[in-house]
Scaffold this motif. Structure first.
Motif, PDB file in Angstrom:
ATOM      1  N   ASP A  34       0.812  -1.229   0.000  1.00 26.80           N
ATOM      2  CA  ASP A  34       0.000   0.000   0.000  1.00 26.80           C
ATOM      3  C   ASP A  34       0.843   1.275   0.000  1.00 26.80           C
ATOM      4  O   ASP A  34       0.320   2.374   0.133  1.00 26.80           O
ATOM      5  CB  ASP A  34      -0.942   0.005   1.203  1.00 26.80           C
ATOM      6  CG  ASP A  34      -0.189  -0.094   2.528  1.00 26.80           C
ATOM      7  OD1 ASP A  34       1.063   0.015   2.535  1.00 26.80           O
ATOM      8  OD2 ASP A  34      -0.853  -0.306   3.566  1.00 26.80           O
ATOM      9  N   ARG A  35       2.175   1.121  -0.127  1.00 27.13           N
ATOM     10  CA  ARG A  35       3.127   2.248  -0.189  1.00 27.13           C
ATOM     11  C   ARG A  35       3.126   3.094   1.079  1.00 27.13           C
ATOM     12  O   ARG A  35       3.508   4.259   1.067  1.00 27.13           O
ATOM     13  CB  ARG A  35       2.868   3.113  -1.431  1.00 27.13           C
ATOM     14  CG  ARG A  35       3.078   2.336  -2.721  1.00 27.13           C
ATOM     15  CD  ARG A  35       2.789   3.151  -3.945  1.00 27.13           C
ATOM     16  NE  ARG A  35       1.399   3.632  -4.001  1.00 27.13           N
ATOM     17  CZ  ARG A  35       0.364   2.863  -4.300  1.00 27.13           C
ATOM     18  NH1 ARG A  35       0.528   1.586  -4.548  1.00 27.13           N
ATOM     19  NH2 ARG A  35      -0.851   3.374  -4.336  1.00 27.13           N
ATOM     20  N   SER A  36       2.676   2.504   2.190  1.00 21.77           N
ATOM     21  CA  SER A  36       2.728   3.220   3.472  1.00 21.77           C
ATOM     22  C   SER A  36       4.169   3.272   3.973  1.00 21.77           C
ATOM     23  O   SER A  36       4.984   2.395   3.701  1.00 21.77           O
ATOM     24  CB  SER A  36       1.841   2.524   4.501  1.00 21.77           C
ATOM     25  OG  SER A  36       2.260   1.181   4.696  1.00 21.77           O
ATOM     26  N   SER A  37       4.474   4.325   4.723  1.00 27.55           N
ATOM     27  CA  SER A  37       5.824   4.511   5.252  1.00 27.55           C
ATOM     28  C   SER A  37       6.135   3.463   6.318  1.00 27.55           C
ATOM     29  O   SER A  37       5.282   3.123   7.147  1.00 27.55           O
ATOM     30  CB  SER A  37       5.961   5.908   5.854  1.00 27.55           C
ATOM     31  OG  SER A  37       7.219   6.050   6.480  1.00 27.55           O
ATOM     32  N   LEU A  38       7.362   2.970   6.279  1.00 21.95           N
ATOM     33  CA  LEU A  38       7.807   1.982   7.268  1.00 21.95           C
ATOM     34  C   LEU A  38       8.863   2.587   8.188  1.00 21.95           C
ATOM     35  O   LEU A  38       9.895   1.997   8.443  1.00 21.95           O
ATOM     36  CB  LEU A  38       8.379   0.743   6.550  1.00 21.95           C
ATOM     37  CG  LEU A  38       7.416  -0.007   5.624  1.00 21.95           C
ATOM     38  CD1 LEU A  38       8.137  -1.147   4.908  1.00 21.95           C
ATOM     39  CD2 LEU A  38       6.215  -0.536   6.401  1.00 21.95           C
ATOM     40  N   GLY A  39       8.584   3.806   8.679  1.00 22.55           N
ATOM     41  CA  GLY A  39       9.497   4.368   9.666  1.00 22.55           C
ATOM     42  C   GLY A  39      10.084   5.707   9.346  1.00 22.55           C
ATOM     43  O   GLY A  39      10.806   6.276  10.152  1.00 22.55           O
ATOM     44  N   GLY A  40       9.823   6.255   8.177  1.00 23.50           N
ATOM     45  CA  GLY A  40      10.329   7.578   7.864  1.00 23.50           C
ATOM     46  C   GLY A  40      11.723   7.542   7.252  1.00 23.50           C
ATOM     47  O   GLY A  40      12.353   6.484   7.104  1.00 23.50           O
ATOM     48  N   PHE A  41      12.244   8.703   6.922  1.00 24.21           N
ATOM     49  CA  PHE A  41      13.559   8.827   6.282  1.00 24.21           C
ATOM     50  C   PHE A  41      14.631   8.889   7.370  1.00 24.21           C
ATOM     51  O   PHE A  41      15.060   9.969   7.793  1.00 24.21           O
ATOM     52  CB  PHE A  41      13.590  10.061   5.373  1.00 24.21           C
ATOM     53  CG  PHE A  41      12.792   9.879   4.119  1.00 24.21           C
ATOM     54  CD1 PHE A  41      13.387   9.422   2.953  1.00 24.21           C
ATOM     55  CD2 PHE A  41      11.418  10.119   4.116  1.00 24.21           C
ATOM     56  CE1 PHE A  41      12.634   9.222   1.801  1.00 24.21           C
ATOM     57  CE2 PHE A  41      10.661   9.924   2.969  1.00 24.21           C
ATOM     58  CZ  PHE A  41      11.267   9.474   1.807  1.00 24.21           C
ATOM     59  N   ILE A  42      15.045   7.720   7.813  1.00 29.68           N
ATOM     60  CA  ILE A  42      15.931   7.633   8.976  1.00 29.68           C
ATOM     61  C   ILE A  42      17.244   6.920   8.676  1.00 29.68           C
ATOM     62  O   ILE A  42      18.113   6.846   9.551  1.00 29.68           O
ATOM     63  CB  ILE A  42      15.227   6.907  10.133  1.00 29.68           C
ATOM     64  CG1 ILE A  42      14.762   5.505   9.704  1.00 29.68           C
ATOM     65  CG2 ILE A  42      14.045   7.727  10.642  1.00 29.68           C
ATOM     66  CD1 ILE A  42      14.140   4.689  10.833  1.00 29.68           C
ATOM     67  N   TYR A  43      17.434   6.437   7.435  1.00 27.10           N
ATOM     68  CA  TYR A  43      18.630   5.669   7.106  1.00 27.10           C
ATOM     69  C   TYR A  43      19.525   6.443   6.142  1.00 27.10           C
ATOM     70  O   TYR A  43      19.089   7.373   5.467  1.00 27.10           O
ATOM     71  CB  TYR A  43      18.258   4.327   6.468  1.00 27.10           C
ATOM     72  CG  TYR A  43      17.342   3.493   7.335  1.00 27.10           C
ATOM     73  CD1 TYR A  43      17.779   2.953   8.531  1.00 27.10           C
ATOM     74  CD2 TYR A  43      16.018   3.254   6.946  1.00 27.10           C
ATOM     75  CE1 TYR A  43      16.933   2.194   9.328  1.00 27.10           C
ATOM     76  CE2 TYR A  43      15.167   2.497   7.729  1.00 27.10           C
ATOM     77  CZ  TYR A  43      15.631   1.971   8.924  1.00 27.10           C
ATOM     78  OH  TYR A  43      14.797   1.219   9.710  1.00 27.10           O
ATOM     79  N   GLY A  44      20.778   6.021   6.080  1.00 23.02           N
ATOM     80  CA  GLY A  44      21.705   6.603   5.113  1.00 23.02           C
ATOM     81  C   GLY A  44      21.306   6.273   3.685  1.00 23.02           C
ATOM     82  O   GLY A  44      20.460   5.408   3.443  1.00 23.02           O
ATOM     83  N   PRO A  45      21.936   6.949   2.706  1.00 22.47           N
ATOM     84  CA  PRO A  45      21.483   6.832   1.312  1.00 22.47           C
ATOM     85  C   PRO A  45      21.828   5.502   0.637  1.00 22.47           C
ATOM     86  O   PRO A  45      21.220   5.156  -0.375  1.00 22.47           O
ATOM     87  CB  PRO A  45      22.191   7.991   0.608  1.00 22.47           C
ATOM     88  CG  PRO A  45      23.414   8.242   1.443  1.00 22.47           C
ATOM     89  CD  PRO A  45      23.011   7.948   2.856  1.00 22.47           C
ATOM     90  N   GLU A  46      22.771   4.747   1.165  1.00 20.55           N
ATOM     91  CA  GLU A  46      23.198   3.512   0.517  1.00 20.55           C
ATOM     92  C   GLU A  46      22.825   2.292   1.357  1.00 20.55           C
ATOM     93  O   GLU A  46      22.747   2.364   2.590  1.00 20.55           O
ATOM     94  CB  GLU A  46      24.715   3.530   0.294  1.00 20.55           C
ATOM     95  CG  GLU A  46      25.210   4.692  -0.552  1.00 20.55           C
ATOM     96  CD  GLU A  46      24.652   4.695  -1.960  1.00 20.55           C
ATOM     97  OE1 GLU A  46      24.350   3.599  -2.476  1.00 20.55           O
ATOM     98  OE2 GLU A  46      24.513   5.786  -2.540  1.00 20.55           O
ATOM     99  N   MET A  47      22.626   1.166   0.664  1.00 18.54           N
ATOM    100  CA  MET A  47      22.397  -0.100   1.344  1.00 18.54           C
ATOM    101  C   MET A  47      23.685  -0.911   1.325  1.00 18.54           C
ATOM    102  O   MET A  47      24.315  -1.048   0.274  1.00 18.54           O
ATOM    103  CB  MET A  47      21.267  -0.882   0.667  1.00 18.54           C
ATOM    104  CG  MET A  47      20.893  -2.164   1.393  1.00 18.54           C
ATOM    105  SD  MET A  47      19.409  -2.961   0.717  1.00 18.54           S
ATOM    106  CE  MET A  47      20.089  -3.676  -0.771  1.00 18.54           C
ATOM    107  N   GLY A  48      24.084  -1.448   2.479  1.00 16.99           N
ATOM    108  CA  GLY A  48      25.334  -2.198   2.540  1.00 16.99           C
ATOM    109  C   GLY A  48      25.255  -3.506   1.781  1.00 16.99           C
ATOM    110  O   GLY A  48      26.103  -3.827   0.955  1.00 16.99           O
ATOM    111  N   SER A  49      24.262  -4.302   2.048  1.00 22.50           N
ATOM    112  CA  SER A  49      24.029  -5.571   1.358  1.00 22.50           C
ATOM    113  C   SER A  49      22.617  -6.000   1.713  1.00 22.50           C
ATOM    114  O   SER A  49      21.886  -5.276   2.394  1.00 22.50           O
ATOM    115  CB  SER A  49      25.049  -6.634   1.780  1.00 22.50           C
ATOM    116  OG  SER A  49      24.958  -6.899   3.174  1.00 22.50           O
ATOM    117  N   GLY A  50      22.225  -7.176   1.270  1.00 18.41           N
ATOM    118  CA  GLY A  50      20.898  -7.649   1.592  1.00 18.41           C
ATOM    119  C   GLY A  50      20.621  -8.978   0.929  1.00 18.41           C
ATOM    120  O   GLY A  50      21.409  -9.474   0.133  1.00 18.41           O
TER     121      GLY A  50
END
Length: 298
Positions: A34-50
């Motif tokens: 539903d494209r709802s927010s999962l916590g707001g803009f709280i992380y850095g711009p890059e993803m380390g891995s996943g």
């Protein structure tokens, strides 16, 4: 043709079960449903891995594990996380790094080992004859259950291109230290009860669980596993072959390194690419050579 997100973001893309949007240098997560927010803009711009279940995201100077619901499984005090290919592992694991040390976790982020080693590699991700994971054209798959973990400690620098001044050891599948990091290199063998160890340029063969040597660490600087469990090496300038019990199969009389072909039980063919060929019986006796009869075949 519906607009899912207004065109206001620096970057937006889908990663498995979430959308990741970057705005003013910060990352926010949004539900795919539903494209709802999962916590707001709280992380850095890059993803380390996943992987399919987790993302490695940054807060401040540290990294943490976040699931596809936007829930943090850890705090953000880690250097990073790795998800080894688990085809040959009994269950998926996470390798966490903190303050330059690594530990093994299960997939619920429960610790299975402590932060002691600078690097940990599952044996099943390492090709036989090698001492580090294979990162070539694809992921190496052993198709055999993982038997142990390579563990590495270093007294030198840990940098992007590897560890310096490394000592190798072994951790068993219960995540207990089986062999203290003490060797310059440990090479995986096809016969996975055994390892080839290196120290100060000398090579030996040992059972990693009992530390019993098949080839002493003071005898040779060149050794090759042939047919899982047979080892060809030079001793006092002459080459021979021993089995996994340390028994001499081919006497140390050959003047050059050789290849081996087992014709049938009790007869082996030794040969080199230069044309040399000899046949040796089960007692190590040379029963025929190409020089004696070039047309001889058993």
């Amino acid at each position: 043709g519906n607009i899912l997100f207004e065109p206001i973001y620096d970057k937006i893309y889908r990663f498995n079960g979430v959308y990741k949007a970057v705005l003013n240098g910060k990352t926010g997560l949004f539900s795919v449903e539903d494209r709802s927010s999962l916590g707001g803009f709280i992380y850095g711009p890059e993803m380390g891995s996943g992987n399919g279940e987790y993302m490695v995201l940054q807060k401040g100077d540290g990294w943490g594990l976040v699931n596809m619901r936007g829930e943090a499984l850890t705090d953000f005090t880690y250097d990073g996380f790795r998800f080894p290919q688990d085809y040959d592992l009994p269950y998926p694991i996470i390798i966490a790094t903190k303050n330059g040390k690594q530990a093994v976790w299960d997939y619920e982020a429960n610790p299975l080992s402590v932060f002691v080693y600078n690097a940990i590699y599952p044996e099943c991700n390492v090709e036989s004859g090698n001492d580090e994971p294979y990162f070539g054209g694809g992921t190496f798959i052993a198709n055999k259950p993982n038997r142990y973990y390579f563990v590495l400690n270093t007294t030198g620098e840990v940098s992007w291109n590897g560890l310096q001044d490394v000592k190798y050891g072994i951790m068993d599948t219960s995540f207990q230290e089986a062999l203290e990091p003490q060797f310059d290199k440990i090479y995986k063998c096809d016969d996975r009860e055994l390892i080839i160890v290196e120290s100060n340029g000398w090579l030996g063969v040992m059972y990693w669980e009992t530390e019993e040597y098949v080839v002493p660490l003071t005898e040779t600087q060149q050794i090759e596993e042939i047919y899982g469990g047979f080892f060809m090496y030079a001793k006092k300038g002459k080459y021979g072959l021993v089995n996994k019990q340390g028994e001499t199969v081919v006497p140390f009389e050959e003047t050059q390194a050789f290849k081996l072909e087992r014709i049938y039980p009790g007869l082996m063919r030794l040969y080199t690419y230069s044309g040399y060929e000899a046949f040796v019986d089960a007692s190590g006796n040379r029963v025929h050579t190409k020089e004696a009869d070039p047309n001889y075949r058993p």
